[in-house]
Design a protein around this motif. Structure first.
Motif, PDB file in Angstrom:
ATOM      1  N   GLU A 253       0.818  -1.218   0.000  1.00  0.00           N
ATOM      2  CA  GLU A 253       0.000   0.000   0.000  1.00  0.00           C
ATOM      3  C   GLU A 253       0.850   1.266   0.000  1.00  0.00           C
ATOM      4  O   GLU A 253       0.355   2.364  -0.275  1.00  0.00           O
ATOM      5  CB  GLU A 253      -0.907   0.019   1.242  1.00  0.00           C
ATOM      6  N   ASN A 254       2.115   1.126   0.308  1.00  0.00           N
ATOM      7  CA  ASN A 254       3.011   2.290   0.416  1.00  0.00           C
ATOM      8  C   ASN A 254       3.486   2.701  -0.974  1.00  0.00           C
ATOM      9  O   ASN A 254       4.150   1.938  -1.664  1.00  0.00           O
ATOM     10  CB  ASN A 254       4.214   1.924   1.293  1.00  0.00           C
ATOM     11  N   PRO A 255       3.170   3.931  -1.425  1.00  0.00           N
ATOM     12  CA  PRO A 255       3.571   4.363  -2.769  1.00  0.00           C
ATOM     13  C   PRO A 255       5.047   4.739  -2.874  1.00  0.00           C
ATOM     14  O   PRO A 255       5.588   4.858  -3.971  1.00  0.00           O
ATOM     15  CB  PRO A 255       2.686   5.585  -3.025  1.00  0.00           C
ATOM     16  N   ARG A 256       5.689   4.936  -1.730  1.00  0.00           N
ATOM     17  CA  ARG A 256       7.095   5.347  -1.723  1.00  0.00           C
ATOM     18  C   ARG A 256       7.999   4.126  -1.883  1.00  0.00           C
ATOM     19  O   ARG A 256       7.975   3.205  -1.071  1.00  0.00           O
ATOM     20  CB  ARG A 256       7.417   6.058  -0.418  1.00  0.00           C
ATOM     21  N   VAL A 257       8.806   4.130  -2.931  1.00  0.00           N
ATOM     22  CA  VAL A 257       9.682   2.990  -3.188  1.00  0.00           C
ATOM     23  C   VAL A 257      10.929   3.082  -2.324  1.00  0.00           C
ATOM     24  O   VAL A 257      11.617   4.095  -2.315  1.00  0.00           O
ATOM     25  CB  VAL A 257      10.099   2.923  -4.675  1.00  0.00           C
ATOM     26  N   ASN A 258      11.200   2.024  -1.582  1.00  0.00           N
ATOM     27  CA  ASN A 258      12.462   1.884  -0.866  1.00  0.00           C
ATOM     28  C   ASN A 258      12.852   0.409  -0.910  1.00  0.00           C
ATOM     29  O   ASN A 258      12.179  -0.396  -1.550  1.00  0.00           O
ATOM     30  CB  ASN A 258      12.356   2.404   0.578  1.00  0.00           C
ATOM     31  N   PHE A 259      13.921   0.049  -0.264  1.00  0.00           N
ATOM     32  CA  PHE A 259      14.402  -1.332  -0.316  1.00  0.00           C
ATOM     33  C   PHE A 259      13.311  -2.331   0.069  1.00  0.00           C
ATOM     34  O   PHE A 259      13.108  -3.342  -0.606  1.00  0.00           O
ATOM     35  CB  PHE A 259      15.609  -1.474   0.620  1.00  0.00           C
ATOM     36  N   TYR A 260      12.584  -2.031   1.132  1.00  0.00           N
ATOM     37  CA  TYR A 260      11.596  -2.973   1.663  1.00  0.00           C
ATOM     38  C   TYR A 260      10.334  -3.032   0.801  1.00  0.00           C
ATOM     39  O   TYR A 260       9.819  -4.125   0.526  1.00  0.00           O
ATOM     40  CB  TYR A 260      11.234  -2.587   3.096  1.00  0.00           C
ATOM     41  N   THR A 261       9.831  -1.874   0.386  1.00  0.00           N
ATOM     42  CA  THR A 261       8.618  -1.890  -0.440  1.00  0.00           C
ATOM     43  C   THR A 261       8.911  -2.466  -1.827  1.00  0.00           C
ATOM     44  O   THR A 261       8.079  -3.155  -2.400  1.00  0.00           O
ATOM     45  CB  THR A 261       8.030  -0.472  -0.578  1.00  0.00           C
ATOM     46  N   LEU A 262      10.093  -2.176  -2.349  1.00  0.00           N
ATOM     47  CA  LEU A 262      10.467  -2.697  -3.662  1.00  0.00           C
ATOM     48  C   LEU A 262      10.486  -4.226  -3.663  1.00  0.00           C
ATOM     49  O   LEU A 262      10.018  -4.868  -4.605  1.00  0.00           O
ATOM     50  CB  LEU A 262      11.844  -2.158  -4.073  1.00  0.00           C
ATOM     51  N   TYR A 263      11.006  -4.812  -2.600  1.00  0.00           N
ATOM     52  CA  TYR A 263      11.041  -6.269  -2.502  1.00  0.00           C
ATOM     53  C   TYR A 263       9.621  -6.833  -2.475  1.00  0.00           C
ATOM     54  O   TYR A 263       9.334  -7.868  -3.096  1.00  0.00           O
ATOM     55  CB  TYR A 263      11.803  -6.694  -1.246  1.00  0.00           C
ATOM     56  N   ALA A 264       8.730  -6.148  -1.771  1.00  0.00           N
ATOM     57  CA  ALA A 264       7.330  -6.593  -1.714  1.00  0.00           C
ATOM     58  C   ALA A 264       6.662  -6.428  -3.076  1.00  0.00           C
ATOM     59  O   ALA A 264       5.935  -7.324  -3.535  1.00  0.00           O
ATOM     60  CB  ALA A 264       6.572  -5.802  -0.647  1.00  0.00           C
ATOM     61  N   TYR A 265       6.893  -5.292  -3.743  1.00  0.00           N
ATOM     62  CA  TYR A 265       6.333  -5.057  -5.080  1.00  0.00           C
ATOM     63  C   TYR A 265       6.725  -6.189  -6.027  1.00  0.00           C
ATOM     64  O   TYR A 265       5.885  -6.735  -6.756  1.00  0.00           O
ATOM     65  CB  TYR A 265       6.855  -3.736  -5.661  1.00  0.00           C
ATOM     66  N   GLU A 266       8.000  -6.517  -6.028  1.00  0.00           N
ATOM     67  CA  GLU A 266       8.489  -7.553  -6.947  1.00  0.00           C
ATOM     68  C   GLU A 266       7.865  -8.919  -6.657  1.00  0.00           C
ATOM     69  O   GLU A 266       7.648  -9.717  -7.569  1.00  0.00           O
ATOM     70  CB  GLU A 266      10.009  -7.667  -6.859  1.00  0.00           C
ATOM     71  N   SER A 267       7.559  -9.169  -5.391  1.00  0.00           N
ATOM     72  CA  SER A 267       7.018 -10.482  -5.018  1.00  0.00           C
ATOM     73  C   SER A 267       5.640 -10.734  -5.625  1.00  0.00           C
ATOM     74  O   SER A 267       5.206 -11.888  -5.743  1.00  0.00           O
ATOM     75  CB  SER A 267       6.958 -10.625  -3.495  1.00  0.00           C
ATOM     76  N   VAL A 268       4.938  -9.653  -6.015  1.00  0.00           N
ATOM     77  CA  VAL A 268       3.604  -9.807  -6.623  1.00  0.00           C
ATOM     78  C   VAL A 268       3.555  -9.165  -8.021  1.00  0.00           C
ATOM     79  O   VAL A 268       2.479  -8.922  -8.559  1.00  0.00           O
ATOM     80  CB  VAL A 268       2.509  -9.192  -5.719  1.00  0.00           C
ATOM     81  N   ASN A 269       4.747  -8.852  -8.570  1.00  0.00           N
ATOM     82  CA  ASN A 269       4.853  -8.216  -9.902  1.00  0.00           C
ATOM     83  C   ASN A 269       4.124  -6.882  -9.988  1.00  0.00           C
ATOM     84  O   ASN A 269       3.573  -6.515 -11.027  1.00  0.00           O
ATOM     85  CB  ASN A 269       4.317  -9.160 -10.989  1.00  0.00           C
ATOM     86  N   LYS A 270       4.111  -6.145  -8.880  1.00  0.00           N
ATOM     87  CA  LYS A 270       3.501  -4.821  -8.884  1.00  0.00           C
ATOM     88  C   LYS A 270       4.507  -3.808  -9.428  1.00  0.00           C
ATOM     89  O   LYS A 270       5.675  -3.804  -9.027  1.00  0.00           O
ATOM     90  CB  LYS A 270       3.087  -4.420  -7.465  1.00  0.00           C
ATOM     91  N   LYS A 271       4.066  -2.967 -10.341  1.00  0.00           N
ATOM     92  CA  LYS A 271       4.953  -1.967 -10.915  1.00  0.00           C
ATOM     93  C   LYS A 271       5.032  -0.741  -9.994  1.00  0.00           C
ATOM     94  O   LYS A 271       4.058  -0.372  -9.356  1.00  0.00           O
ATOM     95  CB  LYS A 271       4.463  -1.538 -12.299  1.00  0.00           C
TER      96      LYS A 271
END
Length: 495
Positions: A253-271
């Motif tokens: 849910e966090n729109p700000r990309v950082n190390f932790y959110t980026l890893y989560a985004y990639e886990s579900v193929n979220k751009k």
């Protein structure tokens, strides 16, 4: 002393020094004053420059003065007491932190006995006693002595079981816990496992959590983690790693990309959404020029005071101030968006390497060419003056993209030739290759349930620890911006 100085040629360099002193006190001015001290032949003017500094650095600046005049040799020796002249300096130098515990540990028995006889009752005298008798059992019986050792000499020699931490349970207790955990003191680590973690603030809880995780106490680690009040991306990430799926949703849910959110985004193929085009060149002469270090100082000062940030951003709509505008917009949008600019500063056929150069530049300076750090790191790539000189370049040519980025890229290529792994190169760029080999690599030899994430949280220095995470995330983002979508955080962390 001043009468002797009067015989030096006072007229040399005085005009340049006078011009420097018209600028406000800052690290930028200190950088120029340091260069002035190095170059002038006048001891009196060098001393005047030293006295005019915003933040003096005794190790650096007194050393320069000591090289120019024997009058300053004793002063420099006092702030940097080495084994060879421990008997030559006044004992007050030892009492004022001139003698480090690391140096003390290398002294021979005669020198230690000499110090012990000379020192008044103090933590320094107790430290000398410990080294003299190789007995460190009393280190944690005194609050001052305990902190003195745990922060300045966290060596295996001091590792011991502690049944009562009450002496240290103040607002600095997080430092005690952190240094014990980061420096692998197993007896103290085991002792920390029995603490009532609920009694402490979030900073202490975080390191107690890492300590529990490091000692394979997952259930205890989970309990500690859930009591941390301020839930950042890092906390949600570790809650997710410990099995909480709802925490993963928080990251997504966090729109700000950082190390932790980026890893989560990639886990579900979220751009992830990135904005990298912000300049339309509507201003011919921007309010501040990012290539001028004095302008950059004024920019930072106004940014603190300015209320209408979108209006401020419009005043900087120029290629001469693109980096400054990006920072203003980031703050104006309250850091909810991801602004990753791509100034024309470097090109390479190797897209991966180009992306890494941009990743470093963003983290080091946010692409501000005229950046000067507290340690006098210079320019976009924040190169230290000694490194610039090693590459036979001029420190005063570092405030433009061309020279500074060229040298930074050259240094990065050398690091990649030795290390190959982007994450390790990031740590080495920040702390030096010696720091990487001596303090970091040992953590990454282990393969465990939470690797490499746990190892990344155990990197010794706060700055380097976060630096590695930020640079590797930047690297993924710039790889995508430059057209290489095959590079992912998941792949990089499997190296």
């Amino acid at each position: 002393m001043r009468l002797i100085f009067l015989f030096f040629p006072l007229f040399l360099f005085s005009l340049n020094l006078s011009e420097l002193l018209t600028h406000p006190k800052s690290y930028v001015r200190d950088f120029y004053l340091t260069q002035f001290m190095r170059e002038t032949n006048s001891t009196v003017l060098a001393f005047k420059a030293y006295n005019s500094m915003y933040k003096q650095k005794p190790f650096k600046h007194l050393k320069i003065l000591a090289q120019k005049s024997p009058l300053f040799k004793n002063i420099y020796q006092c702030v940097n007491v080495k084994p060879e002249y421990v008997k030559d300096v006044d004992i007050s130098c030892v009492l004022n932190n001139g003698l480090s515990l690391k140096t003390m540990s290398k002294l021979n028995k005669k020198d230690l006995q000499y110090l012990y006889n000379k020192l008044p009752p103090s933590k320094e005298k107790e430290a000398v006693y410990a080294f003299l008798h190789n007995d460190f059992s009393n280190v944690f019986k005194s609050r001052d002595l305990g902190y003195y050792f745990i922060i300045n000499y966290p060596d295996k020699k001091i590792d011991q079981k502690i049944t009562d931490f009450s002496l240290f349970e103040d607002r600095y207790f997080y430092l005690f816990v952190k240094y014990a955990v980061l420096n692998n003191l197993p007896e103290i680590e085991k002792s920390l496992l029995s603490l009532n973690y609920k009694n402490f603030d979030d900073r202490v809880k975080w390191w107690l959590f890492i300590n529990a995780l490091k000692n394979s106490k997952d259930k205890l680690a989970k309990k500690i983690l859930y009591t941390i009040n301020r839930k950042t991306s890092k906390i949600y990430f570790w809650m997710w790693q410990l099995g909480n799926k709802a925490a993963k949703e928080k990251l997504l849910e966090n729109p700000r990309v950082n190390f932790y959110t980026l890893y989560a985004y990639e886990s579900v193929n979220k751009k992830f959404f990135i904005k990298n085009k912000i300049i339309y060149n509507s201003v011919k002469k921007p309010k501040y020029n990012q290539y001028n270090p004095w302008d950059v100082l004024k920019f930072w000062d106004e940014l603190k005071r300015r209320e209408n940030l979108f209006s401020f951003a419009k005043e900087l709509d120029s290629n001469k101030s693109i980096a400054l505008k990006a920072i203003v917009l980031d703050k104006a949008f309250k850091y909810k968006y991801n602004i990753y600019i791509t100034p024309k500063m470097y090109n390479d056929e190797n897209v991966s390497f180009k992306a890494f150069v941009y990743a470093i530049a963003r983290q080091e300076s946010r692409f501000i060419p005229a950046s000067v750090s507290r340690s006098y790191a210079l320019g976009t790539m924040q190169l230290m003056p000694f490194l610039v000189r090693d590459y036979h370049s001029d420190v005063f040519e570092q405030f433009n993209y061309t020279e500074n980025v060229k040298l930074g890229a050259k240094h990065l290529k050398w690091l990649f030739s030795k290390l190959h792994d982007p994450l390790m190169v990031a740590y080495a760029y920040n702390g030096g290759i010696g720091f990487l080999k001596n303090k970091v690599l040992s953590y990454f030899k282990y393969k465990g349930k939470y690797q490499p994430f746990l190892s990344m949280e155990l990197v010794p220095y706060d700055e380097s620890r976060e630096y590695g995470k930020k640079v590797i995330a930047n690297f993924i983002i710039y790889s995508h911006i430059f057209g290489d979508n095959n590079i992912t955080l998941h792949k990089e962390l499997k190296r």
